[in-house]
Design an enzyme around this catalytic site. Structure first.
Site, short mmCIF file in Angstrom:
data_model
loop_
_atom_site.label_atom_id
_atom_site.label_comp_id
_atom_site.label_asym_id
_atom_site.label_seq_id
_atom_site.Cartn_x
_atom_site.Cartn_y
_atom_site.Cartn_z
N LYS A 124 58.81 -18.71 60.50
CA LYS A 124 58.50 -19.41 59.25
C LYS A 124 59.68 -20.31 58.83
O LYS A 124 59.49 -21.48 58.51
CB LYS A 124 58.20 -18.39 58.14
N ASP A 142 53.53 -19.07 54.36
CA ASP A 142 54.06 -18.00 53.52
C ASP A 142 52.89 -17.34 52.79
O ASP A 142 51.73 -17.64 53.05
CB ASP A 142 55.11 -18.54 52.54
#
Ligand code: SF4
Length: 214
Positions: A124, A142
């Site tokens: 991420k 997210d």
């Protein structure tokens, strides 16, 4: 999980997002690629506002990996102790700074694999850096994007990697670079976790979520 929305509906959703906010921006403050990596690494399970408060003075002192190593772990902790998990994060920032100096001549690399070789940098974080700094249409999923993707049907998926892939596969190329920020801001301010603000939502008529609020 909602059904995958068709192409025309997704195009219309992003057309509206773009009309409302042509140049969406991330909210993490940074002054160069290195400070962006540090800010993203510090932001896990913390708010961007909380991270910004801590990094504003930190980045005046340490805006390169060399300066961060000179500051040291204890010095860094003094700046970031208001942020959750600060001890582990301080260790990671020092380690990743050392790797940058020793293996990348102090420069932030721009491949996902190289970014993920840095301590505390997962998929991420690497995607956020690729997107925000290198303007590569990477999709960092997210909690907000996961929720919006699944509720609306823009990108349904069981886990973050499935949602990431669904965004890559289904969002038209001309919207791909900014998709990350449009979705994150939508999830942060409108399609919030507990009680989404469906009454104020500009894609309400296109969204597939069955439990829309008034
Ligand atoms: S209509 Fe409601 S559930 Fe759907 S995207 Fe908008 S805020 Fe989220």
């Amino acid at each position: 999980m909602a059904k995958q929305l068709p192409y025309k509906t997704i195009r219309e959703i992003f057309r509206r997002f773009r009309e409302a906010e042509p140049e969406p921006k991330g909210e993490l403050e940074h002054v160069n690629a290195y400070t962006l990596v540090v800010a993203v690494a510090l932001s896990a399970q913390a708010t961007d506002a909380g991270v910004n408060k801590a990094t504003r003075t930190l980045f005046q002192i340490a805006d390169t990996p060399e300066k961060m190593l000179a500051l040291g772990e204890e010095g860094l902790i003094e700046h970031i102790k208001t942020i959750g998990l600060f001890r582990q994060k301080a260790k990671n920032v020092i380690k990743l700074s050392r790797i940058l100096v020793e293996e990348y001549d102090g420069e932030v690399p721009n491949s996902r694999a190289a970014l993920q070789s840095l301590s505390g940098v997962g998929r991420k974080t690497a995607n956020v850096v690729l997107n925000m700094w290198w303007r590569y249409p990477a999709q960092a999923v997210d909690t907000h994007i996961f929720r919006v993707g699944n509720r609306t049907g823009i990108a349904p998926g069981k886990d973050v990697v499935a949602v990431e892939r669904a965004i890559e596969d289904n969002v038209p190329a001309d919207f791909a670079l900014h998709a990350h920020h449009w979705l994150i801001l939508h999830g942060r301010y409108i399609c919030v976790a507990r009680k989404p603000k469906c009454g104020a939502c500009i894609i309400r008529d296109l969204c597939q979520y069955e439990e829309k609020t008034l």
